[in-house]
Design a protein around this motif. Structure first.
Motif, PDB file in Angstrom:
ATOM      1  N   TYR A  28      30.625  48.343 100.711  1.00  0.00           N
ATOM      2  CA  TYR A  28      32.126  47.377 100.555  1.00  0.00           C
ATOM      3  C   TYR A  28      32.892  48.649  99.666  1.00  0.00           C
ATOM      4  N   VAL A  29      31.954  49.590  99.217  1.00  0.00           N
ATOM      5  CA  VAL A  29      32.690  50.759  99.104  1.00  0.00           C
ATOM      6  C   VAL A  29      33.749  51.692 100.030  1.00  0.00           C
ATOM      7  N   LYS A  30      35.115  51.100 100.181  1.00  0.00           N
ATOM      8  CA  LYS A  30      35.739  51.910 101.169  1.00  0.00           C
ATOM      9  C   LYS A  30      37.230  52.153 100.635  1.00  0.00           C
ATOM     10  N   PRO A  31      37.352  53.068 101.029  1.00  0.00           N
ATOM     11  CA  PRO A  31      39.597  53.058 100.871  1.00  0.00           C
ATOM     12  C   PRO A  31      40.656  51.447 100.590  1.00  0.00           C
ATOM     13  N   GLY A  32      41.275  50.981 100.289  1.00  0.00           N
ATOM     14  CA  GLY A  32      41.638  49.832  99.784  1.00  0.00           C
ATOM     15  C   GLY A  32      40.989  48.262  98.965  1.00  0.00           C
ATOM     16  N   VAL A  33      40.019  49.108  98.479  1.00  0.00           N
ATOM     17  CA  VAL A  33      39.055  47.745  97.717  1.00  0.00           C
ATOM     18  C   VAL A  33      39.530  48.073  96.061  1.00  0.00           C
ATOM     19  N   SER A  34      39.724  47.259  95.791  1.00  0.00           N
ATOM     20  CA  SER A  34      39.648  47.591  93.959  1.00  0.00           C
ATOM     21  C   SER A  34      38.352  47.311  93.477  1.00  0.00           C
ATOM     22  N   THR A  35      38.066  48.219  92.190  1.00  0.00           N
ATOM     23  CA  THR A  35      36.674  48.482  91.337  1.00  0.00           C
ATOM     24  C   THR A  35      36.503  46.757  90.895  1.00  0.00           C
ATOM     25  N   GLY A  36      37.974  46.324  90.462  1.00  0.00           N
ATOM     26  CA  GLY A  36      37.625  45.057  89.528  1.00  0.00           C
ATOM     27  C   GLY A  36      36.631  44.003  91.308  1.00  0.00           C
ATOM     28  N   TYR A  37      37.191  44.154  92.736  1.00  0.00           N
ATOM     29  CA  TYR A  37      36.826  43.171  93.852  1.00  0.00           C
ATOM     30  C   TYR A  37      34.569  43.763  93.482  1.00  0.00           C
ATOM     31  N   LEU A  38      35.003  45.072  93.543  1.00  0.00           N
ATOM     32  CA  LEU A  38      33.551  45.251  93.662  1.00  0.00           C
ATOM     33  C   LEU A  38      32.588  44.824  92.439  1.00  0.00           C
ATOM     34  N   ASP A  39      33.204  45.177  90.954  1.00  0.00           N
ATOM     35  CA  ASP A  39      32.588  44.475  89.583  1.00  0.00           C
ATOM     36  C   ASP A  39      32.217  43.245  89.757  1.00  0.00           C
ATOM     37  N   LYS A  40      33.172  41.963  91.055  1.00  0.00           N
ATOM     38  CA  LYS A  40      33.228  40.836  91.001  1.00  0.00           C
ATOM     39  C   LYS A  40      32.141  40.407  91.948  1.00  0.00           C
ATOM     40  N   MET A  46      24.374  39.931  90.874  1.00  0.00           N
ATOM     41  CA  MET A  46      23.285  39.664  89.865  1.00  0.00           C
ATOM     42  C   MET A  46      23.049  38.269  89.473  1.00  0.00           C
ATOM     43  N   VAL A  47      24.326  37.164  89.087  1.00  0.00           N
ATOM     44  CA  VAL A  47      24.009  36.152  89.200  1.00  0.00           C
ATOM     45  C   VAL A  47      23.434  35.080  89.865  1.00  0.00           C
ATOM     46  N   ASN A  48      23.096  35.203  91.337  1.00  0.00           N
ATOM     47  CA  ASN A  48      23.563  34.050  91.772  1.00  0.00           C
ATOM     48  C   ASN A  48      22.060  33.561  93.014  1.00  0.00           C
ATOM     49  N   PRO A  61      28.059  47.991  71.056  1.00  0.00           N
ATOM     50  CA  PRO A  61      27.820  48.873  70.533  1.00  0.00           C
ATOM     51  C   PRO A  61      28.469  49.219  69.064  1.00  0.00           C
ATOM     52  N   PRO A  62      27.634  49.262  67.871  1.00  0.00           N
ATOM     53  CA  PRO A  62      28.522  49.371  66.669  1.00  0.00           C
ATOM     54  C   PRO A  62      30.168  50.328  66.638  1.00  0.00           C
ATOM     55  N   GLY A  63      31.350  49.599  66.328  1.00  0.00           N
ATOM     56  CA  GLY A  63      32.193  50.855  66.303  1.00  0.00           C
ATOM     57  C   GLY A  63      32.943  50.064  68.072  1.00  0.00           C
ATOM     58  N   HIS A  64      32.933  49.767  68.749  1.00  0.00           N
ATOM     59  CA  HIS A  64      33.082  49.156  70.112  1.00  0.00           C
ATOM     60  C   HIS A  64      33.778  47.686  70.325  1.00  0.00           C
ATOM     61  N   ARG A  65      34.895  48.165  70.423  1.00  0.00           N
ATOM     62  CA  ARG A  65      34.869  46.121  71.538  1.00  0.00           C
ATOM     63  C   ARG A  65      34.230  45.753  72.656  1.00  0.00           C
ATOM     64  N   PRO A  66      33.624  45.001  72.461  1.00  0.00           N
ATOM     65  CA  PRO A  66      32.715  43.966  73.708  1.00  0.00           C
ATOM     66  C   PRO A  66      33.469  44.595  75.148  1.00  0.00           C
ATOM     67  N   TYR A  67      32.537  45.208  75.902  1.00  0.00           N
ATOM     68  CA  TYR A  67      32.555  46.184  77.424  1.00  0.00           C
ATOM     69  C   TYR A  67      33.055  44.408  78.414  1.00  0.00           C
ATOM     70  N   PRO A  68      34.164  44.695  78.771  1.00  0.00           N
ATOM     71  CA  PRO A  68      34.266  43.588  79.277  1.00  0.00           C
ATOM     72  C   PRO A  68      34.068  42.884  80.960  1.00  0.00           C
ATOM     73  N   LYS A  69      33.458  43.942  81.462  1.00  0.00           N
ATOM     74  CA  LYS A  69      33.527  43.999  82.854  1.00  0.00           C
ATOM     75  C   LYS A  69      31.333  43.659  83.438  1.00  0.00           C
ATOM     76  N   SER A  70      30.784  43.731  84.355  1.00  0.00           N
ATOM     77  CA  SER A  70      29.759  43.476  84.695  1.00  0.00           C
ATOM     78  C   SER A  70      28.700  44.726  85.426  1.00  0.00           C
ATOM     79  N   VAL A  71      29.820  45.913  85.146  1.00  0.00           N
ATOM     80  CA  VAL A  71      29.046  47.161  86.002  1.00  0.00           C
ATOM     81  C   VAL A  71      30.418  48.102  85.223  1.00  0.00           C
ATOM     82  N   CYS A  72      29.625  49.429  85.835  1.00  0.00           N
ATOM     83  CA  CYS A  72      31.361  50.998  85.278  1.00  0.00           C
ATOM     84  C   CYS A  72      30.744  51.274  86.760  1.00  0.00           C
ATOM     85  N   THR A  73      32.581  51.310  86.859  1.00  0.00           N
ATOM     86  CA  THR A  73      33.150  52.645  87.698  1.00  0.00           C
ATOM     87  C   THR A  73      33.762  53.524  87.248  1.00  0.00           C
ATOM     88  N   SER A  74      33.281  54.324  87.926  1.00  0.00           N
ATOM     89  CA  SER A  74      34.290  55.613  87.082  1.00  0.00           C
ATOM     90  C   SER A  74      34.478  56.835  88.007  1.00  0.00           C
TER      91      SER A  74
END
Length: 250
Positions: A28-40, A46-48, A61-74
């Motif tokens: 699924y990792v290819k041009p035209g795909v959003s990182t949000g779609y990869l996260d979904k 994972m869940v289903n 972790p201390p000093g951080h707001r909760p991470y909002p997604k299920s994976v990291c895409t850098s």
């Protein structure tokens, strides 16, 4: 945090599931795909399908707001903890996808670099050297070796190719907790630091920059980027120290 045989088996299962997740997302990792779609896609798998819990989701972790997604895409100059969103991958982009699953209380943590289309020569070389550097570090793992042996092996390989090692982020012990002691630095001197013992489990996950090693954090409180906007790459495995060497759990 030396694990028993039974605990190690739990880590093996979690590690295999983390690796399976990266195998699943690869096509699924290819041009035209959003990182949000990869996260979904990753979240739903994972869940289903796996029956695992996404460890990053709401991790705070201390000093951080909760991470909002299920994976990291850098992507490209993002070093780590890139938050998935509406950004579309473009031809030539490089992207690190970092996943951590929880299965029966145990964490499996791994990441890989992916190409969206054909990357530049420099981008490809950076990804390949970073991959090699990770394996140089892992190859130093054995009972009686030190954490400095791992860091030195990574640093020597990266710097010999003209790249730089990010200092502010490192590998870590892992088990029932996402992040345990010890910290696994990706630079250092041979023979320095605590010794390794059979039953230890930790990540080796060097972040290597094409330019200088300096970094900065974006306003979202999570995404880390190179200060000079140069490309960055990362690979990660979870490793077990065995009686005579190492075992890759992911």
């Amino acid at each position: 945090h030396v694990k028993t045989r039974e605990q190690i088996e739990g880590m093996r299962v979690a590690g295999r599931l983390a690796a399976e997740l990266l195998d699943y997302i690869t096509p699924y990792v290819k041009p035209g795909v959003s990182t949000g779609y990869l996260d979904k896609l990753c979240h739903d798998y994972m869940v289903n399908v796996q029956g695992t819990i996404p460890a990053p989701l709401n991790y705070a972790p201390p000093g951080h707001r909760p991470y909002p997604k299920s994976v990291c895409t850098s992507v490209n100059h993002q070093v780590c903890h890139g938050v998935p969103g509406d950004k579309m991958l473009r031809h030539g982009d490089i992207v690190n996808i970092d996943v951590t699953v929880i299965k029966d209380g145990w964490h499996g943590d791994t990441s890989r670099m992916f190409y969206a289309g054909e990357p530049s020569v420099q981008a490809k070389r950076l990804c390949e050297v970073t991959y090699e550097a990770m394996w140089k570090g892992i190859a130093a793992v054995r009972p009686g070796a030190t954490l400095g042996d791992i860091g030195s092996a990574v640093q020597r390989h990266a710097e010999s190719h003209g790249f730089s090692v990010v200092r502010e982020f490192c590998g870590h012990g892992i088990g029932r907790r996402f992040h345990e002691e010890p910290q696994i630095l990706h630079y250092g001197r041979p023979g320095q630091g605590p010794k390794l013992h059979p039953g230890m489990t930790f990540t080796v996950e060097p972040m290597i920059n094409a330019g200088k090693r300096d970094i900065r954090q974006l306003a979202d409180g999570w995404t880390i980027v190179t200060a000079d906007h140069s490309l960055s790459a990362q690979w990660e495995h979870t490793v077990l120290v065995t009686e005579d060497a190492y075992e890759i759990l992911t």
